[in-house]
Design a protein around this motif. Structure first.
Motif, short mmCIF file in Angstrom:
data_model
loop_
_atom_site.label_atom_id
_atom_site.label_comp_id
_atom_site.label_asym_id
_atom_site.label_seq_id
_atom_site.Cartn_x
_atom_site.Cartn_y
_atom_site.Cartn_z
N UNK A 1 32.72 81.41 25.17
CA UNK A 1 33.54 80.61 24.27
C UNK A 1 33.36 79.12 24.54
N UNK A 2 33.36 78.75 25.81
CA UNK A 2 33.22 77.34 26.19
C UNK A 2 31.86 76.81 25.74
N UNK A 3 30.81 77.61 25.97
CA UNK A 3 29.46 77.15 25.59
C UNK A 3 29.35 76.99 24.08
N UNK A 4 29.88 77.94 23.32
CA UNK A 4 29.81 77.85 21.88
C UNK A 4 30.64 76.68 21.34
N UNK A 5 31.82 76.50 21.93
CA UNK A 5 32.71 75.43 21.45
C UNK A 5 32.16 74.05 21.78
N UNK A 6 31.32 73.95 22.82
CA UNK A 6 30.78 72.65 23.24
C UNK A 6 29.65 72.17 22.35
N UNK A 7 29.09 73.07 21.56
CA UNK A 7 27.98 72.72 20.69
C UNK A 7 28.49 72.67 19.24
N UNK A 8 28.37 71.51 18.58
CA UNK A 8 28.86 71.40 17.19
C UNK A 8 28.26 72.45 16.26
N UNK A 9 27.02 72.86 16.55
CA UNK A 9 26.36 73.83 15.68
C UNK A 9 26.97 75.24 15.80
N UNK A 10 27.60 75.51 16.92
CA UNK A 10 28.15 76.86 17.13
C UNK A 10 29.68 76.85 17.32
N UNK A 11 30.30 75.71 17.10
CA UNK A 11 31.76 75.62 17.28
C UNK A 11 32.48 76.59 16.34
N UNK A 12 31.97 76.74 15.11
CA UNK A 12 32.61 77.67 14.17
C UNK A 12 32.51 79.10 14.68
N UNK A 13 31.37 79.42 15.33
CA UNK A 13 31.23 80.76 15.91
C UNK A 13 32.25 80.98 17.03
N UNK A 14 32.52 79.92 17.79
CA UNK A 14 33.51 80.02 18.87
C UNK A 14 34.89 80.31 18.31
N UNK A 15 35.24 79.66 17.20
CA UNK A 15 36.54 79.90 16.58
C UNK A 15 36.65 81.33 16.05
N UNK A 16 35.54 81.81 15.45
CA UNK A 16 35.56 83.19 14.95
C UNK A 16 35.70 84.18 16.11
N UNK A 17 34.97 83.91 17.20
CA UNK A 17 35.04 84.79 18.36
C UNK A 17 36.44 84.77 18.98
N UNK A 18 37.03 83.58 19.06
CA UNK A 18 38.38 83.47 19.60
C UNK A 18 39.38 84.23 18.73
N UNK A 19 39.21 84.10 17.40
CA UNK A 19 40.09 84.82 16.49
C UNK A 19 39.94 86.33 16.65
N UNK A 20 38.68 86.75 16.83
CA UNK A 20 38.42 88.19 17.02
C UNK A 20 39.04 88.69 18.32
N UNK A 21 38.93 87.90 19.38
CA UNK A 21 39.53 88.29 20.66
C UNK A 21 41.05 88.37 20.56
#
Length: 202
Positions: A43-63
């Motif tokens: 989550x931290x790695x995805x959220x730190x990259x603007x290109x994958x920040x949306x993926x981090x939010x989706x993953x957090x929502x799924x969790x």
């Protein structure tokens, strides 16, 4: 249109309920489930990259949704267990304090358990029945009949009845009894009702 399986429908309803509760802020208390270190790192790695920040939010929502699903399942399991415990206690009370004598007998003729009325009829306490041969509580002449009831149930007969004389275990008196037995649902024990025989009309 293909019909959904009951399990898939149950999982779908659970997911919809979890998502709805998250939106409304009415999720149940956390049951102790935690996000593991690997998931947090991802989550931290995805959220730190603007290109994958949306993926981090989706993953957090799924969790979060999955955690609520687990909490809902845990709450349902606890509720089901409480209902089972209450039902078991109720039926145990009905069995133990029934005005009719009940015995549970193994296919080998050994008493597994009996209620208070059954023990009283045989002249003992409930804990004095367990592990004792059923036939030993009856007069010697009735013992083959008693064993025959158990054997008949073992062969699949239901509602087997017989009249016997209870006078074993050192009793000085011989009392007429009626036994009614059937094979238990699992096929590994005999359920037996014992009662004093009514005197024959003159």
């Amino acid at each position: 249109m293909q019909k959904l399986s009951p399990e898939f429908e149950r999982q779908l309803r659970l997911r919809q309920d979890a998502e709805s509760r998250l939106r409304e802020g009415s999720a149940p208390p956390n049951g102790g489930w935690t996000v593991g270190p690997d998931s947090l790192t991802l989550l931290y790695r995805l959220a730190s990259d603007p290109d994958t920040a949306a993926d981090a939010l989706r993953l957090l929502s799924e969790l979060q949704t999955h955690q609520v699903e687990l909490d809902l399942q845990y709450a349902q399991l606890r509720s089901d267990q409480e209902e089972l415990d209450q039902a078991l206690a109720r039926y145990r009370g009905l069995y133990e304090f029934a005005p009719v004598g009940y015995l549970v007998v193994g296919l080998d003729g050994i008493i597994l358990e009996g209620n208070r009325a059954g023990a009283e009829l045989l002249g003992t306490e409930p804990d004095g029945l367990e592990g004792q041969p059923l036939a030993s509580w009856f007069e010697q002449g009735s013992q083959p009949t008693v064993q025959g009831v158990v054997d008949a149930c073992r062969e699949g007969a239901a509602g087997v009845c017989c009249s016997v004389a209870c006078g074993g275990r050192g009793r000085s008196d011989a009392e007429p009894f009626q036994l009614t037995a059937t094979l238990g649902p699992g096929g590994e024990e005999v359920l037996l009702v014992i009662a004093r025989s009514e005197p024959s009309p003159q």
